[in-house]
Design a protein around this motif. Structure first.
Motif, short mmCIF file in Angstrom:
data_model
loop_
_atom_site.label_atom_id
_atom_site.label_comp_id
_atom_site.label_asym_id
_atom_site.label_seq_id
_atom_site.Cartn_x
_atom_site.Cartn_y
_atom_site.Cartn_z
N GLU A 62 -9.26 41.78 -13.14
CA GLU A 62 -9.47 40.35 -13.28
C GLU A 62 -8.50 39.62 -12.35
OE1 GLU A 62 -10.13 38.87 -17.41
OE2 GLU A 62 -9.37 40.87 -17.94
N GLU A 109 -16.19 31.30 -8.74
CA GLU A 109 -17.12 32.01 -9.61
C GLU A 109 -16.37 32.96 -10.54
OE1 GLU A 109 -20.32 31.71 -10.14
OE2 GLU A 109 -20.45 30.04 -8.71
N LEU A 110 -15.36 33.66 -10.03
CA LEU A 110 -14.57 34.55 -10.87
C LEU A 110 -13.83 33.79 -11.95
CD1 LEU A 110 -13.14 37.05 -8.21
CD2 LEU A 110 -14.84 37.54 -9.96
N CYS A 111 -13.30 32.64 -11.59
CA CYS A 111 -12.59 31.83 -12.58
C CYS A 111 -13.54 31.35 -13.68
CB CYS A 111 -11.94 30.62 -11.90
SG CYS A 111 -10.55 31.03 -10.81
N LYS A 112 -14.77 30.99 -13.30
CA LYS A 112 -15.73 30.53 -14.30
C LYS A 112 -16.13 31.68 -15.23
CE LYS A 112 -17.82 26.81 -11.56
NZ LYS A 112 -19.06 26.32 -10.90
N SER A 113 -16.39 32.85 -14.67
CA SER A 113 -16.81 33.99 -15.47
C SER A 113 -15.71 34.47 -16.41
CB SER A 113 -17.26 35.13 -14.57
OG SER A 113 -16.17 35.56 -13.75
N GLU A 114 -14.48 34.39 -15.99
CA GLU A 114 -13.37 34.86 -16.83
C GLU A 114 -13.00 33.82 -17.89
OE1 GLU A 114 -10.13 35.95 -14.38
OE2 GLU A 114 -11.24 37.53 -13.30
N SER A 115 -13.34 32.56 -17.65
CA SER A 115 -13.02 31.52 -18.63
C SER A 115 -14.01 31.50 -19.78
CB SER A 115 -12.99 30.15 -17.95
OG SER A 115 -14.27 29.83 -17.41
N LYS A 116 -15.18 32.17 -19.61
CA LYS A 116 -16.17 32.21 -20.69
C LYS A 116 -15.67 33.12 -21.80
CE LYS A 116 -20.11 31.42 -17.62
NZ LYS A 116 -21.39 31.98 -17.11
N ASP A 155 -16.15 32.44 -4.02
CA ASP A 155 -16.06 33.64 -4.85
C ASP A 155 -14.97 33.49 -5.92
OD1 ASP A 155 -18.05 34.78 -3.35
OD2 ASP A 155 -16.67 35.85 -2.01
#
Length: 231
Positions: free
Chosen positions: A191, A223-230, A220
């Protein structure tokens, strides 16, 4: 007819003969004395002109005070210093508006020649490599902390144990790495742990929780920050 072809010398005129073997006997001290004498004569000549014009103008303007040669000399020197300060300020403003356009050459500066595309590409690669090595130093520090804290990365007050210079982005004063709190070291999937701010949209180094350092662009990373914040 001439028995010797005259040699034309470019540059400042000097009162010394520059033809023949005498040219090779001029040393550095004499050259400096010639330059100093030139400016002294120019200063005295300007003073004479100002002194003469002022007193000539006084014939028609009786209210003007008569000035001596010494006062005229002081006035010319003061005006020269004022123009020197103004030109220095202009040069400083020019350097601020075009950073890196001028480089030091002895006691003066000269304009940097535009670099070729190959040189620019090599400079970018070198900068990226140095920034990656600096991020590797942060990785070593974080992993050393995790090794002594059950794989947990620093958070809260623990961040004080990390030297401040480790958080600074190399070559970008005032910029710090972005950091995700509350993560642990991972063996496989990684992560986002620490990453560069948006210095360059397409070239940003990212440190993952599995220890990898990869290069990603701003899209990119978002997008990683959004996916990890879910949740």
């Amino acid at each position: 007819m001439f028995t010797q072809t005259p040699v034309v010398w470019a540059g400042m005129a000097v009162p010394l003969e520059l033809l023949g073997p005498f040219v090779h006997r001029i040393n550095g001290v004499e050259l400096r004395l010639q330059a100093i004498s030139f400016f002294v004569v120019a200063l005295l000549l300007c003073t004479t002109i100002v002194w003469g014009l002022w007193n000539f103008l006084r014939r028609d303007l009786q209210w003007l005070p008569r000035i001596s040669f010494g006062k005229a000399l002081v006035g010319v020197v003061l005006w020269g210093l004022m123009f020197f300060i103004v030109l220095t300020m202009i040069s400083g403003a020019r350097e601020l508006m075009t950073p890196g356009a001028w480089k030091r050459d002895g006691f003066t500066y000269k304009l940097n020649a535009p670099a070729s595309p190959e040189a620019n590409a090599a400079s970018v690669e070198q900068s990226l490599d140095l920034r990656r090595k600096h991020l590797e130093e942060l990785r070593q520090t974080l992993w050393h902390f995790a090794a002594t804290h059950d794989g947990r990365f620093p958070t809260g007050d623990d961040l004080k144990e990390i030297p401040k210079d480790r958080w600074q982005v190399l070559g970008c004063p005032g910029f710090r790495y972005l950091y995700a709190n509350g993560l642990k070291a991972a063996d496989k999937s990684g992560e986002l742990l620490a990453w560069e701010p948006e210095i360059e949209r397409d070239h940003r180094w990212v440190l993952l929780t599995n220890g990898e350092i990869v290069q990603k662009n701003s899209a990119d990373i978002a997008e990683l920050c959004k996916s990890e914040s879910k949740p």
